[in-house]
Design an enzyme around this catalytic site. Structure first.
Site, PDB file in Angstrom:
ATOM      1  N   ASP A  56       1.012  -1.039  -0.257  1.00 29.90           N
ATOM      2  CA  ASP A  56       0.217   0.328   0.030  1.00 29.90           C
ATOM      3  C   ASP A  56       1.300   1.317   0.010  1.00 29.90           C
ATOM      4  O   ASP A  56       1.477   1.244   0.812  1.00 29.90           O
ATOM      5  CB  ASP A  56      -0.992   0.163   0.825  1.00 29.90           C
ATOM      6  CG  ASP A  56      -2.017   1.908   1.676  1.00 29.90           C
ATOM      7  OD1 ASP A  56      -2.129   1.892   0.217  1.00 29.90           O
ATOM      8  OD2 ASP A  56      -1.946   1.731   3.321  1.00 29.90           O
ATOM      9  N   ASN A 136     -15.063 -16.167 -18.006  1.00 30.44           N
ATOM     10  CA  ASN A 136     -15.542 -17.082 -18.275  1.00 30.44           C
ATOM     11  C   ASN A 136     -17.008 -16.754 -17.971  1.00 30.44           C
ATOM     12  O   ASN A 136     -18.012 -16.942 -17.773  1.00 30.44           O
ATOM     13  CB  ASN A 136     -15.805 -18.344 -16.626  1.00 30.44           C
ATOM     14  CG  ASN A 136     -16.821 -19.049 -16.827  1.00 30.44           C
ATOM     15  OD1 ASN A 136     -16.992 -19.839 -16.942  1.00 30.44           O
ATOM     16  ND2 ASN A 136     -16.545 -19.018 -15.600  1.00 30.44           N
ATOM     17  N   ASP A 354      -8.214 -16.660 -17.028  1.00 33.69           N
ATOM     18  CA  ASP A 354      -8.587 -17.508 -15.028  1.00 33.69           C
ATOM     19  C   ASP A 354      -9.925 -18.266 -15.794  1.00 33.69           C
ATOM     20  O   ASP A 354     -10.463 -18.399 -16.810  1.00 33.69           O
ATOM     21  CB  ASP A 354      -9.419 -16.721 -14.929  1.00 33.69           C
ATOM     22  CG  ASP A 354     -10.370 -17.010 -13.265  1.00 33.69           C
ATOM     23  OD1 ASP A 354      -9.694 -17.272 -12.350  1.00 33.69           O
ATOM     24  OD2 ASP A 354     -11.888 -16.718 -13.738  1.00 33.69           O
ATOM     25  N   GLU A 399      -4.963 -20.480 -16.546  1.00 34.64           N
ATOM     26  CA  GLU A 399      -5.475 -22.145 -15.560  1.00 34.64           C
ATOM     27  C   GLU A 399      -6.428 -23.082 -16.211  1.00 34.64           C
ATOM     28  O   GLU A 399      -7.671 -22.463 -16.496  1.00 34.64           O
ATOM     29  CB  GLU A 399      -6.018 -21.123 -14.822  1.00 34.64           C
ATOM     30  CG  GLU A 399      -6.505 -21.878 -13.071  1.00 34.64           C
ATOM     31  CD  GLU A 399      -7.518 -21.415 -12.215  1.00 34.64           C
ATOM     32  OE1 GLU A 399      -7.702 -21.580 -11.011  1.00 34.64           O
ATOM     33  OE2 GLU A 399      -8.464 -20.839 -12.909  1.00 34.64           O
TER      34      GLU A 399
END
Ligand code: MG
Length: 661
Positions: A56, A136, A354, A399
């Protein structure tokens, strides 16, 4: 995205030594923290980074782009040449896998200028940037989905898998060819918007001009535009979505205080679905003539219940790409690809995709062939943009969370896929202390990949953000953790290091009775007080936020796990045989030599002929190997106790070594 396909070996090991405070008696001389000149890192090592919990920069407790940029020296020293960033787009969840705008960046992480500055600064250090893309599904909060539900005639209706009766209706979606219906993957929703009809109670309504717009003020949605529609026959309506109690103010003009305003009177300011409310014309106007009170009649006549597919849950509606054999001309496909064009233009170097096996199908029922077809079109589309400004090809890693045999066909369309079997084998090797089969297993996987694609990249890894941490699986045993790093960085493939793995972070994910946040813990740089904990909702193992496991502490400790990573990443980056070699079995110490079952041995041979011998002893006892056929005079890197005597090498417990040939 997470999917459990493997039984996790029960963790029965008890922590004896914290990774950070272990002092290896065979410690090598304290290394300086490495640094690299541009182009010096040939190891193709990628770091998987969670933007929200890495670093951060602005004190809001949430990791951000500038925080990453501020710590590029750390990543450079770790020898990484690429970063896989967790989803950077706006999303409703902390993890970002429910994207609500692919063409924008999450403001929590910074601005586009901040992102560009990160890309440029990373490139200056020879570090590429890979964005995480979720193809997806979108987030439920994506305006595409809201509009798809609100209006049956919306073009976005076709971008999702929405139907009235999913048990049979799923068959009408070409991209679900081969799917087995699972009612748990379909979720009900109200389609259409409640209609508000404005009609006069004491005076007739005149419309003025049909082209006029009415502007509304709704708490939280200031300035939302709606259209005033003439239904004919003296009836007029506006359409807006009502979610519970909302105030309503109608104005002629968008700018505040301009034009005339109509609203519910003070006592009637809240309207509720299914009830009517009177509007008061403020000061009278040519628009609503007279000073009458006007009724809003809110009805549900245009709504109905529909069902949409969301294999990962109701908050993540699956995208419909239509017939995937023509996906390249699908509107959603093209829109998503255009968003990639924007980021490529900004300088990104690749994508991590993904959950690709679920694109055509659901959670447990999917069509690999259709997915491969889709992904080929996706890759070609993105690469075409990239190649306009680059001489090499676009990087893309997927993936595909399955065993190696099932992953192999995906190489037809993609240059790289994660090799989940790598960790499945390695954790067995380390916990069962049996190394002799490792090379045979891995070379078997690679042969399946290379049969599909020459140059297929196996993206090797220990664990990722959806898995119980390697340290937990390995019983938080410091020697095993160090050797896991040595295996990862001495095997064929392109290795990924997951944020915190290099520091020995542990944690169980939700599949093992923990929580996903517990495997996504912030990096502690110098002290826990500055860690980016803000997005994790307090779901943190505070034992991990202690200063003694901090980066600073481990950098100062030559015996730390971090220094093991420094040594082995530097070895991989400086040795072409390790960086780009192909694995092959040793002639003596291999799967047939179970007398030396604790030994994992292999050669790494690069295209130019450069060759290295890699040896690991995963046992608890030392082993002396006769290596008269190998050269032992040029040691690249080692872990633990390694003694060379003539043509033999004695490997202590949990030790590893690499010799150039
Ligand atoms: Mg911040």
């Amino acid at each position: 995205m997470k999917k459990v396909l493997y039984a996790i070996i029960p963790v029965v090991f008890i922590l004896l030594l914290a990774a950070s405070c272990d002092k290896d008696p065979q410690i090598v001389p304290a290394d300086d923290i490495p640094s690299y000149a541009t182009g010096e890192k040939q190891g193709n090592i990628t770091y998987q980074l969670l933007i929200y919990s890495f670093a951060d920069s602005d004190g809001d407790g949430i990791g951000d782009f500038n925080g990453i940029r501020n710590h590029l020296d750390y990543l450079d020293a770790l020898g990484v040449s690429a970063l896989w960033l967790s989803p950077a787009h706006p999303a409703d969840s902390y993890h970002g896998y429910d994207v609500t705008d692919y063409a924008a960046l999450n403001p929590k992480y910074g601005t586009e200028a901040d992102f560009k500055a990160l890309i440029d600064a990373a490139h200056a250090k020879g570090i590429k940037i890979y964005m995480d893309y979720v193809l997806n599904h979108t987030g439920k909060g994506h305006p595409w989905f809201s509009e798809a539900l609100a209006d049956e005639s919306s073009p976005y209706r076709e971008w999702f898998l929405i139907c009235d009766n999913p048990s049979s209706g799923w068959r009408n979606f070409p991209m679900l060819n081969g799917y087995s219906y699972n009612s748990g993957e379909w979720h009900s929703a109200t389609s259409g918007a409640p209609r508000i009809t404005i009609s006069a109670t004491s005076e007739p309504v005149t419309t003025g001009s049909a082209s006029w717009n009415i502007w509304t003020w709704i708490p939280g949605q200031n300035g939302k535009e709606i259209s005033f529609v003439d239904d004919g026959g003296g009836n007029y309506h506006i359409v807006l979505e009502i979610n519970g109690k909302q105030g309503l103010l109608l104005r002629r003009d968008h700018s505040w205080d301009a034009g005339s305003k109509f609203g519910a009177s003070a006592g009637e300011f809240t309207i509720t679905e299914g009830t009517s409310v009177s509007l008061v014309a403020e000061g009278g106007d040519m628009f609503f003539t007279g000073s009458g009170r006007y009724r809003i009649n809110l009805t549900n006549v245009e709504t109905k219940t529909v069902y949409y597919m969301g294999a990962f849950g109701s908050w993540m509606p699956d995208i419909n790409y239509g017939d995937v054999s023509a996906a390249e001309s699908n509107a959603c496909f093209m829109t998503l690809a255009s968003s990639v064009d924007k980021w490529v233009g900004m300088g990104i170097d690749g994508l991590r995709l993904d959950a690709v096996k679920h694109i055509c199908g659901g959670m447990n029922s999917f069509n690999n062939a259709s997915n491969v077809t889709f992904l080929g079109k996706w890759y070609d589309r993105c690469n075409a943009t990239y190649r306009k400004t680059h001489s090499d090809d676009f990087y893309m890693v997927a993936e595909v969370w399955m065993d190696a045999k099932s992953v192999a066909p995906y190489y037809k369309s993609l240059p790289a896929c994660f090799e989940f079997d790598f960790w499945e084998r390695l954790k067995w090797v380390l916990n069962q202390r049996t190394g002799c089969y490792f090379c045979k297993d891995l070379t078997g996987y690679r042969q399946m990949y290379s049969a599909v694609r020459s140059g297929a990249i196996a993206a090797t890894k220990l664990t990722n953000h959806d898995e119980t941490r390697a340290a937990t699986i390995l019983g938080r045993d410091s020697a095993k953790l160090k050797q896991a790093a040595a295996f990862l960085l001495s095997a064929e493939g392109q290795p990924y290091i997951y944020q915190g793995e290099e520091l020995g972070y542990w944690g169980k994910d939700s599949d093992d009775g923990g929580r996903d946040e517990l495997v996504r813990t912030p990096i502690v740089w110098e002290s826990a007080s500055g860690a980016a904990t803000g997005d994790l909702g307090g779901h943190i193992d505070y034992e991990l936020l202690k200063d003694d496991i901090s980066v600073k502490n481990q950098q100062e400790d030559a015996g730390s796990l971090l220094h093991t990573y420094y040594k082995w990443t530097r070895a991989r980056n400086s040795c072409k045989a390790l960086a780009a070699g192909t694995m092959s079995a040793h002639s003596i110490y291999n799967d047939s030599n179970t007398a030396f079952g604790s030994i994992a041995a292999w050669y790494m041979t690069a295209s130019g002929g450069e060759k290295a011998l890699v040896l690991h002893n995963v046992g608890t006892e030392s082993k002396t190997l006769d290596l008269s056929g190998d050269k032992l005079d040029n040691q690249v890197v080692s872990l633990g106790e390694v003694k060379v005597s003539g043509s033999s090498v004695t490997l202590g417990a949990s030790s590893s070594v690499v010799f150039m040939q």
